[in-house]
Design an enzyme around this catalytic site. Structure first.
Site, PDB file in Angstrom:
ATOM      1  N   GLU A 145      27.889  56.427  51.761  1.00 14.69           N
ATOM      2  CA  GLU A 145      27.416  56.204  50.397  1.00 14.69           C
ATOM      3  C   GLU A 145      25.907  56.104  50.293  1.00 14.69           C
ATOM      4  O   GLU A 145      25.350  56.219  49.195  1.00 14.69           O
ATOM      5  CB  GLU A 145      28.065  54.949  49.807  1.00 14.69           C
ATOM      6  N   HIS A 178      27.976  54.650  57.026  1.00 13.94           N
ATOM      7  CA  HIS A 178      28.031  54.488  55.559  1.00 13.94           C
ATOM      8  C   HIS A 178      27.740  55.820  54.868  1.00 13.94           C
ATOM      9  O   HIS A 178      26.570  56.220  54.764  1.00 13.94           O
ATOM     10  CB  HIS A 178      27.019  53.441  55.111  1.00 13.94           C
ATOM     11  N   SER A 218      21.785  37.954  26.914  1.00 13.97           N
ATOM     12  CA  SER A 218      20.654  37.542  27.736  1.00 13.97           C
ATOM     13  C   SER A 218      19.559  38.593  27.809  1.00 13.97           C
ATOM     14  O   SER A 218      18.429  38.309  28.192  1.00 13.97           O
ATOM     15  CB  SER A 218      21.140  37.239  29.157  1.00 13.97           C
ATOM     16  N   GLY A 219      19.916  39.838  27.488  1.00 17.69           N
ATOM     17  CA  GLY A 219      18.969  40.935  27.641  1.00 17.69           C
ATOM     18  C   GLY A 219      19.153  41.670  28.955  1.00 17.69           C
ATOM     19  O   GLY A 219      18.499  42.686  29.203  1.00 17.69           O
ATOM     20  N   GLY A 220      20.048  41.164  29.811  1.00 17.26           N
ATOM     21  CA  GLY A 220      20.352  41.849  31.056  1.00 17.26           C
ATOM     22  C   GLY A 220      21.263  43.052  30.824  1.00 17.26           C
ATOM     23  O   GLY A 220      21.734  43.288  29.709  1.00 17.26           O
ATOM     24  N   ASP A 273      24.380  43.757  31.855  1.00 15.37           N
ATOM     25  CA  ASP A 273      25.784  43.517  31.520  1.00 15.37           C
ATOM     26  C   ASP A 273      25.967  43.131  30.059  1.00 15.37           C
ATOM     27  O   ASP A 273      26.800  43.706  29.343  1.00 15.37           O
ATOM     28  CB  ASP A 273      26.368  42.421  32.422  1.00 15.37           C
ATOM     29  N   SER A 274      25.206  42.141  29.601  1.00 13.62           N
ATOM     30  CA  SER A 274      25.390  41.674  28.223  1.00 13.62           C
ATOM     31  C   SER A 274      24.911  42.716  27.217  1.00 13.62           C
ATOM     32  O   SER A 274      25.474  42.840  26.122  1.00 13.62           O
ATOM     33  CB  SER A 274      24.669  40.340  27.997  1.00 13.62           C
ATOM     34  N   CYS A 294      32.934  51.153  57.705  1.00 15.09           N
ATOM     35  CA  CYS A 294      32.297  50.102  58.499  1.00 15.09           C
ATOM     36  C   CYS A 294      33.279  48.959  58.774  1.00 15.09           C
ATOM     37  O   CYS A 294      34.189  49.112  59.570  1.00 15.09           O
ATOM     38  CB  CYS A 294      31.021  49.625  57.813  1.00 15.09           C
TER      39      CYS A 294
END
Length: 253
Positions: free
Chosen positions: A175, A173, A228-230, A232-233, A85
């Site tokens: 993907e 796209h 944080s509970g997300g 990533d962490s 794109c």
């Protein structure tokens, strides 16, 4: 930069801010090849083991004064390159081509009515294959040395390549789910063009990351982690726990 990529072979994705960039990385990893996303302005050279580069889409227009304008001299001629794109429009513009605003935003499903299946990128794809478009600009001229490899009824240069070079651009796209033969195109690029062995798995990443954490932290140091509970962490906490055990101290934030 090579320290970022825990794999003997990898695909680098230069991110121009597209909402689909994470999907590109996911599709590469589904082929069992490690991929890493790096903001376009952070690129300072190919990482060790890089087998190819993908340029993402972008909310910008290549005609904008503040549009991303990366220096591709460290990529061209060194590893295969695929522009998606915005990435394709940027390649055409840098090649002396012409990109102009479309009469109306081209967004949604389209069908390829011309497909050059002799080109390695499109090998195995079929005529009338459905693709997903999401752009407000159109490539009107590719410049010298580029040739079209696929088209739709509304988009003449839906895909192109540089003659004699391992450089491709696609306006759609591959993907996203709505590009039905996107996985074929992605595999053609990753395996057949870039020559990846497809031996990477998420377990490889976890093992490499845990080993790296052990090496960096050592045998005695403790780590405090804001949790944080997300996603990533939480993933960071799991990997750190496997690396250093009870020397990890999590604080819920």
């Amino acid at each position: 930069m090579s320290d970022l990529l825990p794999s003997s072979e990898n695909i680098l994705i230069l991110d121009f801010g597209s909402q689909y960039t994470q999907l590109i990385a996911r599709r590469v990893r589904e082929i069992n090849v490690y991929s890493e996303i790096i903001p376009w302005h952070k690129f300072d050279g190919l990482p060790e083991g890089c087998k190819g580069v993908i340029l993402s889409g972008s909310p910008f227009s290549v005609r904008d004064n503040d549009a991303p304008m990366p220096d591709l001299s460290g990529i061209l001629g060194k590893v295969p390159l695929l522009g998606v794109c915005y990435g394709a429009q940027y390649l055409a513009l840098q090649n002396g081509g012409n990109v102009e605003a479309s009469d109306s935003r081209e967004y949604g499903r389209a069908n390829l009515n011309v497909v050059n299946t002799e080109d390695v990128l499109l090998k195995g794809m079929t005529a009338d294959s459905q693709v997903w478009m999401s752009h407000g600009d159109s490539i009107l001229d590719l410049g010298d040395g580029y040739e079209s490899i696929c088209s739709t009824g509304d988009v003449k240069f839906a895909g192109f390549r540089a003659v004699g070079q391992e450089v491709w651009g696609i306006q759609f796209h591959p993907e996203v789910f709505h590009t039905t033969e996107g996985p074929i195109l992605m595999r053609n690029f990753i395996i057949d063009i870039c020559g990846c062995n497809a031996e990477w798995t998420p377990d490889n990443f976890a093992d490499a990351t845990i080993a790296d954490l052990k090496d960096q932290i050592g045998l005695d140091d403790h780590v405090i982690l804001g949790l944080s509970g997300g996603v990533d962490s939480t993933v960071a906490a799991v990997l750190l726990n496997k690396a250093i055990g009870d020397r990890l101290h999590c604080i819920f934030v």
